[in-house]
Design an enzyme around this catalytic site. Sequence first.
Site, PDB file in Angstrom:
ATOM      1  N   GLY A   1       7.597   5.535  -5.776  1.00 18.44           N
ATOM      2  CA  GLY A   1       8.595   5.015  -4.834  1.00 18.44           C
ATOM      3  C   GLY A   1       9.750   4.367  -5.585  1.00 18.44           C
ATOM      4  O   GLY A   1       9.527   3.696  -6.585  1.00 18.44           O
TER       5      GLY A   1
ATOM      6  N   ARG B   1       7.196  12.550  -6.495  1.00 22.08           N
ATOM      7  CA  ARG B   1       5.740  12.438  -6.676  1.00 22.08           C
ATOM      8  C   ARG B   1       5.212  13.830  -7.010  1.00 22.08           C
ATOM      9  O   ARG B   1       5.608  14.814  -6.391  1.00 22.08           O
ATOM     10  CB  ARG B   1       5.085  11.898  -5.408  1.00 22.08           C
ATOM     11  CG  ARG B   1       5.546  10.475  -5.071  1.00 22.08           C
ATOM     12  CD  ARG B   1       4.706   9.854  -3.986  1.00 22.08           C
ATOM     13  NE  ARG B   1       5.378   8.733  -3.348  1.00 22.08           N
ATOM     14  CZ  ARG B   1       5.203   7.451  -3.679  1.00 22.08           C
ATOM     15  NH1 ARG B   1       4.379   7.127  -4.644  1.00 22.08           N
ATOM     16  NH2 ARG B   1       5.848   6.499  -3.037  1.00 22.08           N
TER      17      ARG B   1
ATOM     18  N   ASP C   1       1.521   1.938 -10.313  1.00 22.48           N
ATOM     19  CA  ASP C   1       0.227   2.234 -10.938  1.00 22.48           C
ATOM     20  C   ASP C   1       0.040   3.717 -11.258  1.00 22.48           C
ATOM     21  O   ASP C   1      -0.490   4.079 -12.308  1.00 22.48           O
ATOM     22  CB  ASP C   1      -0.924   1.822  -9.993  1.00 22.48           C
ATOM     23  CG  ASP C   1      -1.207   0.333 -10.065  1.00 22.48           C
ATOM     24  OD1 ASP C   1      -0.651  -0.333 -10.968  1.00 22.48           O
ATOM     25  OD2 ASP C   1      -1.978  -0.146  -9.220  1.00 22.48           O
TER      26      ASP C   1
ATOM     27  N   THR D   1       8.606  -1.305  -8.673  1.00 21.15           N
ATOM     28  CA  THR D   1       8.140  -1.094  -7.291  1.00 21.15           C
ATOM     29  C   THR D   1       8.440  -2.353  -6.489  1.00 21.15           C
ATOM     30  O   THR D   1       8.329  -3.464  -7.010  1.00 21.15           O
ATOM     31  CB  THR D   1       6.623  -0.784  -7.239  1.00 21.15           C
ATOM     32  OG1 THR D   1       6.171  -0.917  -5.888  1.00 21.15           O
ATOM     33  CG2 THR D   1       5.786  -1.703  -8.093  1.00 21.15           C
TER      34      THR D   1
ATOM     35  N   ASP E   1       6.693  -3.438  -4.068  1.00 23.81           N
ATOM     36  CA  ASP E   1       5.484  -4.001  -3.465  1.00 23.81           C
ATOM     37  C   ASP E   1       4.861  -5.165  -4.246  1.00 23.81           C
ATOM     38  O   ASP E   1       4.041  -5.902  -3.700  1.00 23.81           O
ATOM     39  CB  ASP E   1       4.416  -2.904  -3.296  1.00 23.81           C
ATOM     40  CG  ASP E   1       4.880  -1.797  -2.365  1.00 23.81           C
ATOM     41  OD1 ASP E   1       5.681  -2.090  -1.462  1.00 23.81           O
ATOM     42  OD2 ASP E   1       4.445  -0.646  -2.545  1.00 23.81           O
TER      43      ASP E   1
ATOM     44  N   ASP F   1       2.676  -4.891  -6.467  1.00 24.88           N
ATOM     45  CA  ASP F   1       1.232  -4.608  -6.430  1.00 24.88           C
ATOM     46  C   ASP F   1       0.677  -4.200  -7.787  1.00 24.88           C
ATOM     47  O   ASP F   1      -0.315  -3.479  -7.868  1.00 24.88           O
ATOM     48  CB  ASP F   1       0.924  -3.529  -5.376  1.00 24.88           C
ATOM     49  CG  ASP F   1       1.662  -2.227  -5.651  1.00 24.88           C
ATOM     50  OD1 ASP F   1       2.524  -2.188  -6.555  1.00 24.88           O
ATOM     51  OD2 ASP F   1       1.379  -1.228  -4.961  1.00 24.88           O
TER      52      ASP F   1
ATOM     53  N   ARG G   1       2.257  -1.915   1.078  1.00 21.70           N
ATOM     54  CA  ARG G   1       1.024  -1.109   1.050  1.00 21.70           C
ATOM     55  C   ARG G   1      -0.170  -2.042   1.205  1.00 21.70           C
ATOM     56  O   ARG G   1      -0.275  -2.708   2.209  1.00 21.70           O
ATOM     57  CB  ARG G   1       0.964  -0.262  -0.220  1.00 21.70           C
ATOM     58  CG  ARG G   1       2.058   0.787  -0.223  1.00 21.70           C
ATOM     59  CD  ARG G   1       1.705   1.980  -1.015  1.00 21.70           C
ATOM     60  NE  ARG G   1       1.579   1.622  -2.424  1.00 21.70           N
ATOM     61  CZ  ARG G   1       1.353   2.498  -3.375  1.00 21.70           C
ATOM     62  NH1 ARG G   1       1.244   3.767  -3.066  1.00 21.70           N
ATOM     63  NH2 ARG G   1       1.258   2.135  -4.621  1.00 21.70           N
TER      64      ARG G   1
HETATM   65  P1  ATP Z   1       4.563   3.281  -5.996  1.00 24.72           P
HETATM   66  O1  ATP Z   1       3.747   2.049  -6.269  1.00 24.72           O
HETATM   67  O2  ATP Z   1       5.957   2.958  -5.686  1.00 24.72           O
HETATM   68  O3  ATP Z   1       3.945   4.244  -5.030  1.00 24.72           O
HETATM   69  P2  ATP Z   1       3.484   4.848  -8.139  1.00 24.72           P
HETATM   70  O4  ATP Z   1       3.928   5.090  -9.534  1.00 24.72           O
HETATM   71  O5  ATP Z   1       2.144   4.180  -7.980  1.00 24.72           O
HETATM   72  O6  ATP Z   1       4.641   4.070  -7.401  1.00 24.72           O
HETATM   73  P3  ATP Z   1       2.377   7.400  -7.327  1.00 24.72           P
HETATM   74  O7  ATP Z   1       2.891   8.416  -6.382  1.00 24.72           O
HETATM   75  O8  ATP Z   1       0.999   6.890  -7.178  1.00 24.72           O
HETATM   76  O9  ATP Z   1       3.460   6.222  -7.322  1.00 24.72           O
HETATM   77  O10 ATP Z   1       2.471   7.979  -8.828  1.00 24.72           O
HETATM   78  C1  ATP Z   1       3.683   8.539  -9.289  1.00 24.72           C
HETATM   79  C2  ATP Z   1       3.386   9.801 -10.032  1.00 24.72           C
HETATM   80  O11 ATP Z   1       2.583   9.507 -11.187  1.00 24.72           O
HETATM   81  C3  ATP Z   1       2.560  10.816  -9.264  1.00 24.72           C
HETATM   82  O12 ATP Z   1       3.331  11.573  -8.352  1.00 24.72           O
HETATM   83  C4  ATP Z   1       2.024  11.663 -10.402  1.00 24.72           C
HETATM   84  O13 ATP Z   1       3.020  12.548 -10.854  1.00 24.72           O
HETATM   85  C5  ATP Z   1       1.751  10.611 -11.478  1.00 24.72           C
HETATM   86  N1  ATP Z   1       0.332  10.220 -11.456  1.00 24.72           N
HETATM   87  C6  ATP Z   1      -0.311   9.506 -10.519  1.00 24.72           C
HETATM   88  N2  ATP Z   1      -1.628   9.370 -10.797  1.00 24.72           N
HETATM   89  C7  ATP Z   1      -1.828  10.049 -11.945  1.00 24.72           C
HETATM   90  C8  ATP Z   1      -2.981  10.309 -12.778  1.00 24.72           C
HETATM   91  N3  ATP Z   1      -4.188   9.837 -12.471  1.00 24.72           N
HETATM   92  N4  ATP Z   1      -2.803  11.013 -13.906  1.00 24.72           N
HETATM   93  C9  ATP Z   1      -1.594  11.504 -14.243  1.00 24.72           C
HETATM   94  N5  ATP Z   1      -0.464  11.301 -13.499  1.00 24.72           N
HETATM   95  C10 ATP Z   1      -0.580  10.592 -12.378  1.00 24.72           C
END
Ligand code: ATP
Length: 318
Positions: free
Chosen positions: A11, A72, A103, A125, A127, A129, A171
Amino acid sequence: MKKVGILTSGGDAPGMNAALRAVVRAGLANGLEMFVIYDGYKGLIEGNIKQVDRTFVSDIINRGGTIIRSARLPEFADVEVRKAGIEQLKKFGIEALVCIGGDGTYQGAKALSDMGINCIGLPGTIDNDIASTDYTIGFDTALNTITNAVGMLRDTSSSHQRCSVVEVMGRYCGDLALYGGIASGSDIIVTSDHPLVRDEIIEKIIKMRKEGKQHIIVIITEKLCDVHELARDIERRTNIECRAEILGRIQRGGSPTARDRVLAGRMGVRAIELLLEGKGGRCVGLRGSDLVDYDINEALKMPKRNNEQLIKVARTIS
Ligand code: ATP
Protein backbone atom coordinates in the site's frame (compact mmCIF):
# COMPACT_ATOMS: atom_id res chain seq x y z
CA MET A 1 28.85 -2.40 -4.71
CA LYS A 2 28.33 0.31 -7.30
CA LYS A 3 24.70 0.08 -8.42
CA VAL A 4 21.67 0.20 -6.13
CA GLY A 5 17.96 -0.07 -6.96
CA ILE A 6 14.98 1.22 -5.04
CA LEU A 7 11.32 0.22 -5.12
CA THR A 8 8.09 0.98 -3.27
CA SER A 9 5.70 -1.90 -2.67
CA GLY A 10 2.42 -2.79 -0.95
CA GLY A 11 0.00 0.00 0.00
CA ASP A 12 1.30 3.48 -0.80
CA ALA A 13 1.97 5.95 1.99
CA PRO A 14 2.72 9.67 2.16
CA GLY A 15 6.47 10.09 2.62
CA MET A 16 7.45 7.29 0.25
CA ASN A 17 8.60 9.97 -2.20
CA ALA A 18 10.62 11.68 0.51
CA ALA A 19 12.26 8.32 1.27
CA LEU A 20 12.93 7.73 -2.42
CA ARG A 21 14.54 11.15 -2.66
CA ALA A 22 16.72 10.50 0.39
CA VAL A 23 17.90 7.10 -0.82
CA VAL A 24 18.71 8.38 -4.32
CA ARG A 25 20.57 11.43 -3.05
CA ALA A 26 22.43 9.54 -0.32
CA GLY A 27 23.48 6.94 -2.89
CA LEU A 28 24.67 9.53 -5.39
CA ALA A 29 26.51 11.43 -2.65
CA ASN A 30 28.43 8.22 -1.95
CA GLY A 31 29.38 7.68 -5.58
CA LEU A 32 26.78 5.00 -6.31
CA GLU A 33 24.71 4.68 -9.46
CA MET A 34 21.03 4.71 -8.57
CA PHE A 35 18.14 2.94 -10.29
CA VAL A 36 14.40 3.09 -9.68
CA ILE A 37 12.21 0.05 -10.15
CA TYR A 38 8.63 0.92 -11.07
CA ASP A 39 5.61 -0.96 -9.65
CA GLY A 40 7.36 -2.77 -6.81
CA TYR A 41 8.32 -6.42 -7.27
CA LYS A 42 6.06 -6.61 -10.33
CA GLY A 43 8.22 -4.04 -12.14
CA LEU A 44 11.30 -5.88 -10.95
CA ILE A 45 10.41 -9.11 -12.74
CA GLU A 46 9.26 -7.15 -15.80
CA GLY A 47 12.52 -5.19 -15.91
CA ASN A 48 10.77 -1.84 -15.53
CA ILE A 49 13.99 -0.28 -14.26
CA LYS A 50 15.58 3.09 -14.97
CA GLN A 51 18.80 4.79 -13.93
CA VAL A 52 18.19 8.18 -12.31
CA ASP A 53 20.10 11.31 -11.39
CA ARG A 54 19.38 13.76 -8.60
CA THR A 55 16.93 15.80 -10.66
CA PHE A 56 14.65 12.76 -10.96
CA VAL A 57 13.80 13.25 -7.30
CA SER A 58 13.51 17.05 -7.43
CA ASP A 59 10.19 18.53 -6.33
CA ILE A 60 8.82 15.31 -4.88
CA ILE A 61 9.48 15.74 -1.16
CA ASN A 62 6.07 17.38 -0.73
CA ARG A 63 4.13 14.92 -2.88
CA GLY A 64 1.94 12.12 -1.51
CA GLY A 65 1.82 8.67 -3.10
CA THR A 66 4.90 7.31 -4.83
CA ILE A 67 6.13 8.55 -8.20
CA ILE A 68 7.62 5.11 -8.92
CA ARG A 69 4.23 3.57 -8.19
CA SER A 70 3.45 0.52 -6.10
CA ALA A 71 1.94 -2.88 -6.82
CA ARG A 72 1.17 -6.19 -5.19
CA LEU A 73 2.58 -9.38 -6.67
CA PRO A 74 1.74 -12.33 -4.40
CA GLU A 75 3.62 -14.65 -6.82
CA PHE A 76 6.86 -13.07 -5.60
CA ALA A 77 6.78 -15.57 -2.73
CA ASP A 78 7.65 -18.21 -5.36
CA VAL A 79 11.41 -18.68 -5.72
CA GLU A 80 11.17 -19.10 -9.52
CA VAL A 81 9.47 -15.69 -9.82
CA ARG A 82 12.18 -14.12 -7.68
CA LYS A 83 14.84 -15.70 -9.91
CA ALA A 84 13.30 -13.79 -12.84
CA GLY A 85 13.70 -10.59 -10.78
CA ILE A 86 17.33 -11.38 -10.07
CA GLU A 87 17.97 -11.95 -13.79
CA GLN A 88 16.63 -8.45 -14.47
CA LEU A 89 18.89 -6.97 -11.80
CA LYS A 90 21.87 -8.75 -13.34
CA LYS A 91 21.08 -7.19 -16.73
CA PHE A 92 21.45 -3.76 -15.15
CA GLY A 93 24.35 -4.74 -12.89
CA ILE A 94 22.33 -3.86 -9.79
CA GLU A 95 23.77 -5.53 -6.71
CA ALA A 96 21.60 -4.22 -3.89
CA LEU A 97 18.11 -2.87 -3.25
CA VAL A 98 16.21 -0.61 -0.89
CA CYS A 99 12.61 -1.83 -0.54
CA ILE A 100 10.05 0.54 0.99
CA GLY A 101 6.76 -0.94 2.21
CA GLY A 102 5.18 -3.07 4.90
CA ASP A 103 5.67 -6.56 6.31
CA GLY A 104 5.04 -8.26 2.96
CA THR A 105 7.62 -6.04 1.27
CA TYR A 106 10.08 -6.97 4.03
CA GLN A 107 9.49 -10.65 3.34
CA GLY A 108 10.28 -10.10 -0.33
CA ALA A 109 13.43 -8.15 0.63
CA LYS A 110 14.59 -10.91 2.97
CA ALA A 111 13.96 -13.60 0.37
CA LEU A 112 16.00 -11.67 -2.22
CA SER A 113 18.80 -11.13 0.29
CA ASP A 114 18.93 -14.87 0.90
CA MET A 115 19.42 -15.25 -2.86
CA GLY A 116 22.47 -12.96 -2.87
CA ILE A 117 21.00 -9.47 -3.42
CA ASN A 118 21.55 -7.33 -0.34
CA CYS A 119 18.25 -5.62 0.47
CA ILE A 120 17.34 -3.08 3.14
CA GLY A 121 13.69 -2.61 4.13
CA LEU A 122 12.27 0.78 5.10
CA PRO A 123 8.86 0.92 6.83
CA GLY A 124 6.44 2.74 4.52
CA THR A 125 2.80 2.28 5.53
CA ILE A 126 0.13 4.48 7.09
CA ASP A 127 -1.01 1.68 9.43
CA ASN A 128 1.98 1.75 11.82
CA ASP A 129 1.68 -2.02 11.93
CA ILE A 130 5.40 -2.85 11.80
CA ALA A 131 6.62 -4.02 15.22
CA SER A 132 10.28 -3.22 14.54
CA THR A 133 9.74 0.54 14.53
CA ASP A 134 7.88 2.95 16.81
CA TYR A 135 6.64 4.87 13.78
CA THR A 136 6.35 4.06 10.09
CA ILE A 137 6.74 6.57 7.26
CA GLY A 138 3.21 7.82 6.45
CA PHE A 139 1.60 7.21 9.82
CA ASP A 140 1.94 10.79 11.03
CA THR A 141 0.41 12.19 7.83
CA ALA A 142 -2.56 9.81 7.97
CA LEU A 143 -2.99 10.63 11.64
CA ASN A 144 -3.18 14.35 10.86
CA THR A 145 -5.67 13.67 8.05
CA ILE A 146 -7.86 11.73 10.48
CA THR A 147 -7.57 14.41 13.15
CA ASN A 148 -8.67 17.09 10.69
CA ALA A 149 -11.50 14.97 9.29
CA VAL A 150 -12.88 14.18 12.73
CA GLY A 151 -12.66 17.88 13.58
CA MET A 152 -14.90 18.64 10.60
CA LEU A 153 -17.35 15.91 11.56
CA ARG A 154 -17.47 17.31 15.06
CA ASP A 155 -18.78 20.63 13.68
CA THR A 156 -21.71 19.04 11.90
CA SER A 157 -22.36 16.42 14.63
CA SER A 158 -22.56 19.20 17.14
CA SER A 159 -24.94 21.32 15.04
CA HIS A 160 -27.33 18.37 14.71
CA GLN A 161 -26.71 16.87 18.14
CA ARG A 162 -25.71 13.72 16.36
CA CYS A 163 -23.50 10.74 17.08
CA SER A 164 -20.84 9.95 14.47
CA VAL A 165 -19.15 6.59 14.15
CA VAL A 166 -15.88 7.11 12.27
CA GLU A 167 -14.08 4.13 10.78
CA VAL A 168 -10.36 4.62 10.18
CA MET A 169 -7.74 2.43 8.52
CA GLY A 170 -5.10 0.32 10.25
CA ARG A 171 -6.00 -3.19 9.13
CA TYR A 172 -5.40 -5.16 12.32
CA CYS A 173 -3.43 -2.39 14.04
CA GLY A 174 -5.35 0.06 16.20
CA ASP A 175 -2.78 2.87 16.22
CA LEU A 176 -4.56 5.19 13.77
CA ALA A 177 -7.78 4.94 15.82
CA LEU A 178 -5.99 5.20 19.16
CA TYR A 179 -3.73 8.15 18.32
CA GLY A 180 -6.41 9.71 16.10
CA GLY A 181 -9.02 9.31 18.81
CA ILE A 182 -6.82 11.03 21.37
CA ALA A 183 -5.73 13.79 18.97
CA SER A 184 -9.27 14.55 17.82
CA GLY A 185 -10.82 14.34 21.26
CA SER A 186 -13.11 11.49 20.25
CA ASP A 187 -15.44 10.28 22.99
CA ILE A 188 -15.17 6.55 22.45
CA ILE A 189 -12.17 4.76 20.97
CA VAL A 190 -12.50 1.19 19.76
CA THR A 191 -9.51 -0.82 18.54
CA SER A 192 -8.47 -4.46 18.71
CA ASP A 193 -6.26 -3.75 21.72
CA HIS A 194 -8.77 -1.36 23.26
CA PRO A 195 -11.97 -3.24 22.56
CA LEU A 196 -15.42 -2.27 23.76
CA VAL A 197 -18.43 -4.50 23.50
CA ARG A 198 -21.55 -3.13 21.86
CA ASP A 199 -23.47 -2.76 25.14
CA GLU A 200 -20.65 -0.74 26.70
CA ILE A 201 -20.60 1.64 23.72
CA ILE A 202 -24.36 2.15 23.93
CA GLU A 203 -24.27 2.66 27.72
CA LYS A 204 -21.50 5.26 27.38
CA ILE A 205 -23.42 7.14 24.70
CA ILE A 206 -26.61 7.22 26.79
CA LYS A 207 -24.62 8.44 29.82
CA MET A 208 -22.90 11.19 27.80
CA ARG A 209 -26.19 12.43 26.39
CA LYS A 210 -27.71 12.49 29.89
CA GLU A 211 -24.74 14.59 30.98
CA GLY A 212 -25.65 17.07 28.23
CA LYS A 213 -23.11 16.19 25.54
CA GLN A 214 -24.22 17.66 22.19
CA HIS A 215 -22.14 15.57 19.83
CA ILE A 216 -20.63 12.16 20.33
CA ILE A 217 -17.76 10.81 18.26
CA VAL A 218 -16.93 7.12 18.21
CA ILE A 219 -13.69 6.26 16.40
CA ILE A 220 -13.12 2.66 15.41
CA THR A 221 -10.50 0.62 13.55
CA GLU A 222 -11.61 -0.95 10.28
CA LYS A 223 -12.47 -4.65 10.11
CA LEU A 224 -13.83 -4.81 13.68
CA CYS A 225 -17.49 -4.57 12.67
CA ASP A 226 -19.91 -3.20 10.07
CA VAL A 227 -19.99 0.46 11.13
CA HIS A 228 -23.24 1.21 9.27
CA GLU A 229 -24.94 -1.56 11.21
CA LEU A 230 -23.35 -0.27 14.44
CA ALA A 231 -24.68 3.24 13.73
CA ARG A 232 -28.18 1.90 13.07
CA ASP A 233 -28.07 -0.09 16.31
CA ILE A 234 -26.88 2.95 18.29
CA GLU A 235 -29.69 5.06 16.81
CA ARG A 236 -32.30 2.39 17.55
CA ARG A 237 -31.17 1.81 21.13
CA THR A 238 -30.39 5.40 22.18
CA ASN A 239 -32.80 7.44 20.09
CA ILE A 240 -29.88 9.65 19.11
CA GLU A 241 -29.42 10.27 15.39
CA CYS A 242 -26.27 8.39 14.40
CA ARG A 243 -24.26 8.27 11.17
CA ALA A 244 -21.33 6.10 10.14
CA GLU A 245 -18.48 7.69 8.18
CA ILE A 246 -15.80 5.57 6.56
CA LEU A 247 -12.82 7.84 5.93
CA GLY A 248 -11.37 5.38 3.40
CA ARG A 249 -8.50 6.05 1.05
CA ILE A 250 -8.28 9.79 1.65
CA GLN A 251 -6.22 8.67 4.65
CA ARG A 252 -3.55 7.42 2.25
CA GLY A 253 -3.18 10.65 0.33
CA GLY A 254 -1.90 14.15 0.84
CA SER A 255 1.37 15.95 1.28
CA PRO A 256 3.51 14.26 3.95
CA THR A 257 3.92 16.04 7.28
CA ALA A 258 7.30 17.44 8.28
CA ARG A 259 7.67 14.56 10.76
CA ASP A 260 7.18 11.95 8.03
CA ARG A 261 9.57 13.76 5.70
CA VAL A 262 12.30 13.94 8.35
CA LEU A 263 11.79 10.27 9.27
CA ALA A 264 11.96 9.32 5.59
CA GLY A 265 15.14 11.37 5.14
CA ARG A 266 16.86 9.79 8.13
CA MET A 267 15.86 6.26 7.19
CA GLY A 268 16.82 6.71 3.54
CA VAL A 269 20.32 7.81 4.48
CA ARG A 270 20.65 4.89 6.93
CA ALA A 271 19.62 2.41 4.25
CA ILE A 272 22.53 3.48 2.05
CA GLU A 273 24.94 3.41 5.02
CA LEU A 274 23.94 -0.19 5.75
CA LEU A 275 24.41 -1.24 2.14
CA LEU A 276 27.84 0.44 2.06
CA GLU A 277 28.73 -1.60 5.16
CA GLY A 278 27.93 -4.67 3.08
CA LYS A 279 24.78 -5.50 5.03
CA GLY A 280 21.57 -6.99 3.65
CA GLY A 281 18.38 -8.64 4.86
CA ARG A 282 17.95 -5.87 7.40
CA CYS A 283 15.28 -3.25 8.06
CA VAL A 284 15.50 0.19 9.60
CA GLY A 285 13.33 1.32 12.50
CA LEU A 286 12.94 4.13 15.00
CA ARG A 287 13.21 3.40 18.72
CA GLY A 288 12.63 6.48 20.84
CA SER A 289 14.58 9.13 18.95
CA ASP A 290 17.22 6.73 17.60
CA LEU A 291 17.41 4.82 14.36
CA VAL A 292 17.99 1.08 14.74
CA ASP A 293 18.26 -1.81 12.33
CA TYR A 294 17.32 -5.45 12.68
CA ASP A 295 17.55 -8.68 10.78
CA ILE A 296 14.26 -8.83 8.84
CA ASN A 297 13.34 -12.31 10.11
CA GLU A 298 13.88 -11.15 13.67
CA ALA A 299 11.85 -7.99 12.97
CA LEU A 300 8.93 -9.94 11.50
CA LYS A 301 8.73 -12.09 14.64
CA MET A 302 8.70 -9.16 17.07
CA PRO A 303 5.61 -8.86 19.26
CA LYS A 304 3.37 -5.89 18.65
CA ARG A 305 4.29 -2.70 20.52
CA ASN A 306 2.61 -2.32 23.88
CA ASN A 307 0.15 0.60 23.81
CA GLU A 308 -0.91 0.30 27.46
CA GLN A 309 0.20 3.84 28.39
CA LEU A 310 -1.71 5.38 25.49
CA ILE A 311 -4.77 3.26 26.16
CA LYS A 312 -4.72 4.54 29.74
CA VAL A 313 -4.56 8.11 28.43
CA ALA A 314 -7.49 7.42 26.11
CA ARG A 315 -9.53 5.92 28.93
CA THR A 316 -8.79 8.87 31.18
CA ILE A 317 -9.48 11.78 28.88
CA SER A 318 -11.97 10.57 26.28
P1 ATP B 1 0.99 -2.81 3.42
O1 ATP B 1 1.28 -2.97 4.89
O2 ATP B 1 0.79 -1.41 3.05
O3 ATP B 1 -0.08 -3.72 2.90
P2 ATP B 1 2.95 -4.69 2.52
O4 ATP B 1 4.35 -4.55 2.06
O5 ATP B 1 2.74 -5.54 3.75
O6 ATP B 1 2.34 -3.25 2.66
P3 ATP B 1 1.90 -6.80 0.83
O7 ATP B 1 0.94 -6.75 -0.29
O8 ATP B 1 1.69 -7.75 1.94
O9 ATP B 1 2.05 -5.29 1.34
O10 ATP B 1 3.37 -7.13 0.24
C1 ATP B 1 3.88 -6.38 -0.84
C2 ATP B 1 4.52 -7.30 -1.82
O11 ATP B 1 5.63 -7.97 -1.21
C3 ATP B 1 3.63 -8.44 -2.30
O12 ATP B 1 2.73 -8.04 -3.32
C4 ATP B 1 4.67 -9.41 -2.82
O13 ATP B 1 5.14 -9.00 -4.08
C5 ATP B 1 5.79 -9.25 -1.79
N1 ATP B 1 5.70 -10.30 -0.76
C6 ATP B 1 4.77 -10.44 0.19
N2 ATP B 1 4.96 -11.56 0.94
C7 ATP B 1 6.05 -12.16 0.41
C8 ATP B 1 6.78 -13.37 0.72
N3 ATP B 1 6.42 -14.17 1.71
N4 ATP B 1 7.87 -13.65 -0.01
C9 ATP B 1 8.26 -12.85 -1.03
N5 ATP B 1 7.61 -11.70 -1.38
C10 ATP B 1 6.53 -11.36 -0.67
